[in-house]
Write a protein that holds these residues in place. Structure first.
Motif, mmCIF file in Angstrom:
data_model
loop_
_atom_site.group_PDB
_atom_site.id
_atom_site.type_symbol
_atom_site.label_atom_id
_atom_site.label_comp_id
_atom_site.label_asym_id
_atom_site.label_seq_id
_atom_site.Cartn_x
_atom_site.Cartn_y
_atom_site.Cartn_z
ATOM 1 N N ILE A 290 0.857 -1.187 0.000
ATOM 2 C CA ILE A 290 0.000 0.000 0.000
ATOM 3 C C ILE A 290 0.889 1.231 0.000
ATOM 4 N N PHE A 291 0.667 2.118 -0.957
ATOM 5 C CA PHE A 291 1.373 3.394 -1.002
ATOM 6 C C PHE A 291 0.469 4.450 -0.384
ATOM 7 N N ALA A 292 0.995 5.130 0.626
ATOM 8 C CA ALA A 292 0.189 6.139 1.310
ATOM 9 C C ALA A 292 0.970 7.444 1.366
ATOM 10 N N GLY A 293 0.253 8.536 1.339
ATOM 11 C CA GLY A 293 0.887 9.851 1.423
ATOM 12 C C GLY A 293 1.243 10.194 2.858
ATOM 13 N N ALA A 294 1.819 11.377 3.023
ATOM 14 C CA ALA A 294 2.260 11.816 4.346
ATOM 15 C C ALA A 294 1.106 11.931 5.332
ATOM 16 N N GLY A 295 -0.075 12.207 4.861
ATOM 17 C CA GLY A 295 -1.221 12.344 5.745
ATOM 18 C C GLY A 295 -1.688 11.033 6.354
#
Length: 79
Positions: free
Chosen positions: A4-9
């Motif tokens: 899973i690629f997730a952003g900084a948030g």
């Protein structure tokens, strides 16, 4: 395997107390850091560049550039 690629948030969504945004992080800094002349210099640098929001990664890059730039000078002063 699932990736899973997730952003900084995403980290803030998991635990906002331990993973604040950059603005929240800067607001929580102790007074002695906020009043440090180097911290002030970095803030002025970003203000001069018209960066409205200071990105902590950009701050780290600037500190690294400053460190690399000052390294030859520090070796001359120590010897």
């Amino acid at each position: 395997m699932i990736l899973i690629f997730a952003g900084a948030g995403a980290s803030k969504a998991v635990d906002p107390d331990n993973y604040p945004t950059t603005i929240e992080f800067l607001e929580k800094l102790p007074k002695e850091i906020k009043e440090d002349p180097y911290f002030d210099l970095i803030n002025k640098y970003f203000f001069y560049k018209n960066d409205k929001i200071i990105d902590i990664e950009k701050v780290l890059w600037v500190i690294d550039e400053l460190y690399i730039g000052c390294r030859p000078l520090s070796s001359v002063l120590v010897n």
